[in-house]
Design a protein around this motif. Structure first.
Motif, PDB file in Angstrom:
ATOM      1  N   ILE A   1     -22.326  17.695 -35.993  1.00 26.10           N
ATOM      2  CA  ILE A   1     -22.508  17.895 -35.020  1.00 26.10           C
ATOM      3  C   ILE A   1     -24.018  19.614 -35.267  1.00 26.10           C
ATOM      4  CG2 ILE A   1     -22.476  18.955 -32.833  1.00 26.10           C
ATOM      5  CD1 ILE A   1     -19.843  17.956 -32.346  1.00 26.10           C
ATOM      6  N   VAL A   2     -25.314  19.021 -35.425  1.00 24.88           N
ATOM      7  CA  VAL A   2     -25.722  20.381 -35.633  1.00 24.88           C
ATOM      8  C   VAL A   2     -26.068  21.133 -34.183  1.00 24.88           C
ATOM      9  CG1 VAL A   2     -26.398  20.096 -37.990  1.00 24.88           C
ATOM     10  CG2 VAL A   2     -27.429  18.879 -35.381  1.00 24.88           C
ATOM     11  N   THR A   3     -26.410  22.520 -33.547  1.00 21.80           N
ATOM     12  CA  THR A   3     -26.773  23.131 -32.560  1.00 21.80           C
ATOM     13  C   THR A   3     -27.846  23.505 -33.147  1.00 21.80           C
ATOM     14  OG1 THR A   3     -24.780  23.303 -32.212  1.00 21.80           O
ATOM     15  CG2 THR A   3     -26.200  24.538 -30.942  1.00 21.80           C
ATOM     16  N   PHE A   4     -28.840  23.640 -32.085  1.00 16.24           N
ATOM     17  CA  PHE A   4     -30.651  24.658 -32.164  1.00 16.24           C
ATOM     18  C   PHE A   4     -30.237  25.773 -30.924  1.00 16.24           C
ATOM     19  CE2 PHE A   4     -31.172  19.791 -34.171  1.00 16.24           C
ATOM     20  CZ  PHE A   4     -31.294  20.742 -34.651  1.00 16.24           C
ATOM     21  N   ASP A   5     -31.042  26.156 -31.879  1.00 18.41           N
ATOM     22  CA  ASP A   5     -31.002  27.995 -30.827  1.00 18.41           C
ATOM     23  C   ASP A   5     -32.582  27.885 -29.436  1.00 18.41           C
ATOM     24  OD1 ASP A   5     -33.166  28.795 -32.916  1.00 18.41           O
ATOM     25  OD2 ASP A   5     -31.045  30.587 -33.007  1.00 18.41           O
ATOM     26  N   GLY A   6     -33.161  26.828 -30.323  1.00 21.72           N
ATOM     27  CA  GLY A   6     -35.150  26.936 -29.767  1.00 21.72           C
ATOM     28  C   GLY A   6     -35.404  27.784 -30.161  1.00 21.72           C
ATOM     29  N   ARG A   7     -34.820  28.658 -31.043  1.00 21.62           N
ATOM     30  CA  ARG A   7     -35.897  30.155 -31.209  1.00 21.62           C
ATOM     31  C   ARG A   7     -36.253  29.340 -33.383  1.00 21.62           C
ATOM     32  NH1 ARG A   7     -32.474  32.324 -28.282  1.00 21.62           N
ATOM     33  NH2 ARG A   7     -31.202  32.891 -29.852  1.00 21.62           N
ATOM     34  N   GLY A   8     -35.760  28.665 -34.039  1.00 22.85           N
ATOM     35  CA  GLY A   8     -36.298  28.274 -35.314  1.00 22.85           C
ATOM     36  C   GLY A   8     -34.554  28.476 -35.935  1.00 22.85           C
ATOM     37  N   GLY A   9     -33.783  27.960 -35.568  1.00 22.89           N
ATOM     38  CA  GLY A   9     -32.181  28.513 -36.139  1.00 22.89           C
ATOM     39  C   GLY A   9     -30.978  27.715 -35.587  1.00 22.89           C
ATOM     40  N   PHE A  10     -30.463  27.078 -37.153  1.00 21.60           N
ATOM     41  CA  PHE A  10     -29.574  26.277 -36.484  1.00 21.60           C
ATOM     42  C   PHE A  10     -28.334  26.851 -37.142  1.00 21.60           C
ATOM     43  CE2 PHE A  10     -30.842  24.573 -39.817  1.00 21.60           C
ATOM     44  CZ  PHE A  10     -29.236  23.712 -40.663  1.00 21.60           C
TER      45      PHE A  10
END
Length: 284
Positions: A197-206
């Protein structure tokens, strides 16, 4: 009486047949059903190509395909030929038949050979949102000669608007990551699989976590953290450090609810997908 019952049965049979034909009409596809920007996910094996212009062995290719609804196609992708990473751009034509079968013909530049014709055949599905094709000709028309390669290509539409702009915020939320392929060694390819599972913050970090298995060592758990970007054509670049620098690149699909990915690193032939599992939002 028996004759009357037979007549009623015949009427009911003909009525049912007509109803079935109405309920299941012919597809009636044409070139206009194949239009927009698609993510491309291709896997296979190169056995022998014209004059051995590229390395033989496992192969994968991920990128962006734009089709105009009028029979023209253009492609930009990253490919791994037995662990040799290359970027490619090429174009060609396509035909969609009334039964939704599909042929694609493109010219791909292969080293010193220049442009080599590739022919693919398959079908559209899901109202044009998806397509699957297999290579049927390399350097020759479809089915005219052995291809020297087994290549399968899956296409998933991101948008019917080929110029619809994307940005980093289009990739946000939690996704299941699924990858497979080979690590190339002097003793031959080693199988590889990764799921997590990977989670992306919508601002360029994961951030994320996954399990990797090669079959020759105990499966390992990875903790991931890094940066990513999405350009205006919905192409993704993901960077992180874990025992060295790593790069994944690919294309958003399905209105940003999924993505096709390739590990853009020399010495591996690994590709896969992201599939949304909750949270986040897409561009539409």
């Amino acid at each position: 009486m028996k004759s009357k019952l037979s007549g009623i049965a015949l009427v009911l049979f003909l009525t049912g047949a007509a109803t079935a034909q109405t309920a299941h009409p012919a597809p009636g596809c044409n070139n206009r059903d194949f239009v927009g920007a698609y993510g491309m996910f291709a896997t296979g094996t190169i056995l022998q190509v014209p004059l051995n212009a590229v390395p033989t062995g496992p192969f994968t290719r991920v990128g962006r395909v734009v089709v105009d609804g009028n029979g023209n196609v253009s492609v930009n992708n990253t490919a791994s030929y037995d662990g040799n990473i290359v970027t490619e751009s090429y174009s060609g034509t396509y035909t969609v038949r009334a039964d939704c079968s599909l042929t694609i013909n493109v010219l791909v530049s292969l080293a010193a050979l220049g442009n080599v014709p590739f022919a693919f055949t398959g079908a559209l599905s899901n109202k044009g949102d998806n397509a699957a094709v297999v290579v049927c000709g390399i350097g020759a028309p479809c089915s005219a000669a052995p291809t020297g390669a087994v290549l399968r290509v899956l296409l998933a539409r991101q948008s019917v608007f080929s110029q619809w702009p994307c940005a980093t915020w289009n990739l946000a939320g939690s996704f299941a990551v699924d990858m497979s392929g080979s690590v190339i060694t002097t003793n031959g390819p080693i199988p590889f699989a990764r799921d997590g599972i990977v989670t992306f913050d919508g601002r360029g970090g994961f951030t994320g976590h996954d399990t990797v298995n090669t079959g020759i060592a105990a499966p390992a758990t990875e903790t991931l953290a890094g940066t990513y970007s999405v350009d205006s054509s919905c192409q993704i670049t993901i960077n992180y450090s874990l025992g060295g620098a790593h790069v994944w690149t690919g294309m958003l699909t399905n209105q940003s609810d999924s993505a096709d990915l390739i590990v853009a690193e020399t010495g591996v032939v690994i590709s896969g997908t992201l599939m949304r599992i909750g949270g986040g939002f897409g561009p539409f």
